[in-house]
Design a protein around this motif. Structure first.
Motif, PDB file in Angstrom:
ATOM      1  N   THR A 233       3.498 -20.341   6.870  1.00 24.11           N
ATOM      2  CA  THR A 233       3.334 -19.296   7.884  1.00 24.11           C
ATOM      3  C   THR A 233       3.137 -17.929   7.239  1.00 24.11           C
ATOM      4  N   ALA A 234       3.960 -17.615   6.233  1.00 26.07           N
ATOM      5  CA  ALA A 234       3.848 -16.327   5.549  1.00 26.07           C
ATOM      6  C   ALA A 234       2.489 -16.169   4.876  1.00 26.07           C
ATOM      7  N   CYS A 235       2.031 -17.226   4.219  1.00 27.85           N
ATOM      8  CA  CYS A 235       0.723 -17.170   3.541  1.00 27.85           C
ATOM      9  C   CYS A 235      -0.417 -17.052   4.551  1.00 27.85           C
ATOM     10  N   GLU A 236      -0.330 -17.781   5.664  1.00 28.26           N
ATOM     11  CA  GLU A 236      -1.358 -17.691   6.697  1.00 28.26           C
ATOM     12  C   GLU A 236      -1.441 -16.279   7.266  1.00 28.26           C
ATOM     13  N   ASN A 237      -0.291 -15.668   7.487  1.00 30.19           N
ATOM     14  CA  ASN A 237      -0.275 -14.298   8.006  1.00 30.19           C
ATOM     15  C   ASN A 237      -0.904 -13.331   7.008  1.00 30.19           C
ATOM     16  N   MET A 238      -0.630 -13.539   5.728  1.00 30.03           N
ATOM     17  CA  MET A 238      -1.198 -12.668   4.703  1.00 30.03           C
ATOM     18  C   MET A 238      -2.720 -12.765   4.691  1.00 30.03           C
ATOM     19  N   PHE A 239      -3.232 -13.999   4.743  1.00 29.83           N
ATOM     20  CA  PHE A 239      -4.693 -14.165   4.744  1.00 29.83           C
ATOM     21  C   PHE A 239      -5.306 -13.683   6.060  1.00 29.83           C
ATOM     22  N   ALA A 240      -4.569 -13.821   7.177  1.00 29.22           N
ATOM     23  CA  ALA A 240      -5.081 -13.339   8.463  1.00 29.22           C
ATOM     24  C   ALA A 240      -5.245 -11.828   8.455  1.00 29.22           C
ATOM     25  N   ASN A 241      -4.377 -11.135   7.747  1.00 23.70           N
ATOM     26  CA  ASN A 241      -4.483  -9.676   7.653  1.00 23.70           C
ATOM     27  C   ASN A 241      -5.670  -9.232   6.811  1.00 23.70           C
ATOM     28  N   MET A 242      -6.284 -10.167   6.107  1.00 27.34           N
ATOM     29  CA  MET A 242      -7.452  -9.855   5.277  1.00 27.34           C
ATOM     30  C   MET A 242      -8.742 -10.302   5.962  1.00 27.34           C
ATOM     31  N   LYS A 243      -8.678 -10.468   7.277  1.00 24.64           N
ATOM     32  CA  LYS A 243      -9.811 -11.000   8.027  1.00 24.64           C
ATOM     33  C   LYS A 243     -11.075 -10.162   7.855  1.00 24.64           C
ATOM     34  N   ARG A 244     -10.915  -8.854   7.715  1.00 21.81           N
ATOM     35  CA  ARG A 244     -12.081  -7.964   7.592  1.00 21.81           C
ATOM     36  C   ARG A 244     -12.649  -7.938   6.181  1.00 21.81           C
ATOM     37  N   HIS A 245     -12.011  -8.635   5.267  1.00 19.36           N
ATOM     38  CA  HIS A 245     -12.470  -8.634   3.874  1.00 19.36           C
ATOM     39  C   HIS A 245     -12.655 -10.078   3.402  1.00 19.36           C
ATOM     40  N   PRO A 246     -13.713 -10.750   3.876  1.00 19.91           N
ATOM     41  CA  PRO A 246     -13.897 -12.184   3.569  1.00 19.91           C
ATOM     42  C   PRO A 246     -14.030 -12.483   2.083  1.00 19.91           C
ATOM     43  N   TYR A 247     -14.686 -11.602   1.338  1.00 20.14           N
ATOM     44  CA  TYR A 247     -14.872 -11.876  -0.079  1.00 20.14           C
ATOM     45  C   TYR A 247     -13.568 -11.692  -0.850  1.00 20.14           C
ATOM     46  N   LEU A 248     -12.739 -10.772  -0.381  1.00 16.21           N
ATOM     47  CA  LEU A 248     -11.428 -10.613  -0.994  1.00 16.21           C
ATOM     48  C   LEU A 248     -10.560 -11.838  -0.721  1.00 16.21           C
ATOM     49  N   LYS A 249     -10.660 -12.391   0.507  1.00 17.17           N
ATOM     50  CA  LYS A 249      -9.940 -13.623   0.835  1.00 17.17           C
ATOM     51  C   LYS A 249     -10.401 -14.772  -0.049  1.00 17.17           C
ATOM     52  N   LEU A 250     -11.716 -14.885  -0.205  1.00 15.16           N
ATOM     53  CA  LEU A 250     -12.264 -15.951  -1.043  1.00 15.16           C
ATOM     54  C   LEU A 250     -11.790 -15.812  -2.482  1.00 15.16           C
ATOM     55  N   ALA A 251     -11.817 -14.579  -2.990  1.00 15.76           N
ATOM     56  CA  ALA A 251     -11.416 -14.356  -4.377  1.00 15.76           C
ATOM     57  C   ALA A 251      -9.935 -14.673  -4.580  1.00 15.76           C
ATOM     58  N   LEU A 252      -9.093 -14.159  -3.692  1.00 17.06           N
ATOM     59  CA  LEU A 252      -7.655 -14.361  -3.834  1.00 17.06           C
ATOM     60  C   LEU A 252      -7.281 -15.828  -3.641  1.00 17.06           C
ATOM     61  N   GLY A 253      -7.755 -16.410  -2.534  1.00 15.99           N
ATOM     62  CA  GLY A 253      -7.424 -17.806  -2.261  1.00 15.99           C
ATOM     63  C   GLY A 253      -8.035 -18.754  -3.273  1.00 15.99           C
ATOM     64  N   GLY A 254      -9.308 -18.536  -3.603  1.00 14.73           N
ATOM     65  CA  GLY A 254      -9.984 -19.416  -4.546  1.00 14.73           C
ATOM     66  C   GLY A 254      -9.366 -19.368  -5.934  1.00 14.73           C
ATOM     67  N   LEU A 255      -9.060 -18.175  -6.401  1.00 16.76           N
ATOM     68  CA  LEU A 255      -8.449 -18.049  -7.725  1.00 16.76           C
ATOM     69  C   LEU A 255      -7.048 -18.650  -7.757  1.00 16.76           C
ATOM     70  N   THR A 256      -6.293 -18.418  -6.685  1.00 18.87           N
ATOM     71  CA  THR A 256      -4.946 -18.997  -6.612  1.00 18.87           C
ATOM     72  C   THR A 256      -5.004 -20.513  -6.682  1.00 18.87           C
ATOM     73  N   LEU A 257      -5.890 -21.092  -5.885  1.00 24.71           N
ATOM     74  CA  LEU A 257      -6.036 -22.555  -5.870  1.00 24.71           C
ATOM     75  C   LEU A 257      -6.503 -23.075  -7.224  1.00 24.71           C
ATOM     76  N   SER A 258      -7.505 -22.456  -7.808  1.00 22.99           N
ATOM     77  CA  SER A 258      -8.061 -22.926  -9.077  1.00 22.99           C
ATOM     78  C   SER A 258      -7.035 -22.869 -10.201  1.00 22.99           C
ATOM     79  N   VAL A 259      -6.297 -21.775 -10.262  1.00 21.07           N
ATOM     80  CA  VAL A 259      -5.292 -21.638 -11.322  1.00 21.07           C
ATOM     81  C   VAL A 259      -4.194 -22.690 -11.161  1.00 21.07           C
ATOM     82  N   LEU A 260      -3.764 -22.904  -9.924  1.00 26.08           N
ATOM     83  CA  LEU A 260      -2.720 -23.904  -9.688  1.00 26.08           C
ATOM     84  C   LEU A 260      -3.202 -25.304 -10.066  1.00 26.08           C
ATOM     85  N   ILE A 261      -4.441 -25.647  -9.698  1.00 25.71           N
ATOM     86  CA  ILE A 261      -4.975 -26.962 -10.047  1.00 25.71           C
ATOM     87  C   ILE A 261      -5.178 -27.090 -11.563  1.00 25.71           C
TER      88      ILE A 261
END
Length: 573
Positions: A233-261
């Protein structure tokens, strides 16, 4: 006719499930077939970002609609008794989620298939012009068929619809759902054979002496499930607040996922193959395969540490996948975390010899059921799904103990499932409590009266009387030049001067206007609207926007009339 449609839905849902899993396997094999298992692989840093980006492009330019949180959408469609799902939902989630998961997205394929199956039912009902109740039933058939087909678990599919989607069943509606469930299961056997999704063979039967660790495991699963839900829920809310910045969402989420994997390859995709290692393995040499392709490879002494870190980071990988623009569900992540948590618990228990020996594979299995029962608030679904998946009916009593304890533990802190929780936060959750359900269905925007006669504060009493003669209400809002609500003129409160012509040039509107007792905004929940009416003790309340500009008025009489109408509709059904 309904029975025939139920059969068709079961067939199409099983086909959709087969196509989705085939696409995921092909993409994963194409991308990772040559990876070195003895060391880390740099391409793990690239593939997940590529998958999310391709998915977001597909959704933006092809689908042009939001298709995330599939089961939540189905739950809302059923609970509102509208059962309307768009036509593209019959295929769009299959394509989007296959790209996301195939490229490494740490989410599940179940929610997209449930949405697909339900959409098939919804659109067939629309095609054959079925009534609302039959349409709702066919949506339920689609959801049931999806779960039954994916896992080859017809009873679990039925129980899932009852517990998670809260579909009210009668004997007349039970038969179509059973037909859809069995049909999907049979065709899944035709498509992929009799092999189960999880490999499990009973080595150690349950023992009454293990009841204490079963109870503790259930509590542990409840805590893990709560962590999963709250962090998600906390993570979803954080990404929802970045709705106006799609490329920032992609960068943050994509990098987080890639590093973890990159650090924990077990997080790649659904992760069912990793869970199978625990369910099928017997020794450390078997279990340490989960560390293949990571920097932990060869360090069997760090197995428990690795498993614990995977449990901790899985929720962030799942949130990052969906938050960045990927498409997938939380069904598989719940099973994944459950399996790893159960194994982690058993290993710690056995290493420190806290009591009677706890078979790791059995506890991994029960952990899957426990976390899922807690996260979905569905103990029966957890019990029957795991029992049917593994043919592990010999563990039925331990599964019941773990699921009940997990459910009771998480229910202390969270009364909604991970799916209904999203609707509850938005005030859109329909419950079996009739009053609450009716208020949730009601829309404030639909009862706003935008026809009103306004006056300005400098208007003289004589002109005000003329405006009153043209008004159809007993009050007039006082607005400034910008349309901001300043107050109101209540005709019942100026009777003592409104017929005295000698005062017409002496008083202005601002001299006799009164403050507004309360205001509403369109985002107000209907339960809050009713409370404001009761507190203000008036018949009309103004609706204003964020800047205080008047949009219209809500009549207490009209509001209660709509309420009674909806209650009557509910009662007739």
């Amino acid at each position: 006719m309904t029975l025939i449609l139920a059969f068709v839905i079961g067939l199409f849902a099983s086909v959709a499930g087969y196509v989705l899993h085939s696409m995921i396997k092909e993409i994963q094999h194409l991308l990772t077939a040559g990876f070195d298992r003895t060391t880390f692989n740099w391409l793990y840093l690239l593939f997940p970002i590529m998958g999310i980006y391709l998915t977001s492009l597909f959704i933006k330019y092809v689908v042009k609609d939001n298709i995330s949180h599939g089961i939540t959408r189905v739950l809302y469609a059923i609970s509102t008794k509208q059962s309307r799902l768009k036509g593209h939902n019959c295929w769009s989630s299959v394509v989007a989620s296959s790209i996301t998961i195939g490229f490494g997205g740490s989410v599940g394929a179940e929610a997209p298939i449930v949405l697909t199956g339900s959409a098939i039912g919804s659109n067939l009902a629309k095609l054959f012009k079925m009534d609302a109740r039959t349409a709702m039933l066919l949506v339920g058939c689609g959801a049931t068929a999806a779960i039954s087909g994916i896992f080859k678990a017809p009873i679990a599919g039925l129980v899932f619809t009852l517990e998670v989607l809260m579909l009210d069943l009668t004997m007349a509606s039970l038969l179509p759902i059973l037909i859809a469930s069995v049909t999907a299961t049979c065709f899944s056997y035709i498509f992929v054979g009799s092999e189960s999704l999880f490999s499990y063979h009973m080595d150690s039967a349950w023992d009454i002496q293990r009841v204490p660790p079963y109870i503790i495991l259930g509590v542990f699963c409840g805590i893990v499930g709560l962590y999963f839900m709250r962090t998600m829920t906390a993570c979803e809310n954080m990404f929802a607040n970045m709705k106006r910045h799609p490329y920032l969402k992609l960068a943050l989420g994509g990098l987080t996922l890639s590093v973890l994997i990159f650090f924990f390859p077990s997080l790649y995709g659904e992760g069912y193959s990793m869970v199978n290692i625990f369910l099928d393995g017997k020794t450390i040499a078997d279990w340490e395969q989960v560390m293949n392709g990571s920097m932990f490879y060869g360090h069997s002494n760090l197995l428990v540490v690795y498993v614990g870190l995977v449990v901790f980071t899985k929720v962030f990988a799942t949130s990052a996948t969906n938050g960045a623009g990927g498409c997938g569900g939380t069904f598989a992540p719940a099973l994944f975390i459950g399996g790893f948590s159960g194994f982690f618990f058993a290993r710690i228990w056995n290493i420190y010899q806290l009591g009677v020996y706890a078979p790791e594979k059995n506890f991994a299995l029960m952990g899957m059921a426990g976390v899922m029962a807690g996260v979905m608030q569905a103990p029966l679904t957890g019990i029957f799904l795991i029992a049917e998946l593994t043919a592990g009916y010999q563990l039925f009593i331990p599964l019941m103990i773990v699921c009940i304890c997990a459910y009771l533990t998480i229910n202390i802190f969270e009364q909604h499932s991970i799916y209904s929780m999203r609707l509850a936060r938005e005030g859109k959750l329909l419950t079996h409590h009739t009053d609450q359900a009716i208020l949730t269905l009601m829309s404030l925007d639909s009862i706003i009266d935008r026809q009103f006669t306004s006056v300005d504060p400098d208007m003289q009493l004589g002109k005000l009387i003329n405006a009153i003669s043209k008004s159809h209400t007993s009050f007039l809002p006082v607005l400034d030049n910008a349309g901001t609500l300043l107050g109101e003129i209540d005709i019942t409160k100026i009777r003592h001067i409104m017929f005295r012509s000698e005062l017409y040039n002496r008083f202005t509107v601002k001299d006799i206007m009164t403050p507004v007792p309360s205001t509403l905004v369109r985002e107000d929940k209907m339960i809050d609207v009713m409370r404001k009416f009761e507190k203000a003790n008036c018949n009309f309340l103004p609706v204003v926007d964020v800047n205080g500009h008047l949009e219209g008025y809500v009549s207490r009489t009209r509001m209660y009339s709509m309420y009674r109408h909806l209650v009557a509709d509910f009662s007739s059904e």
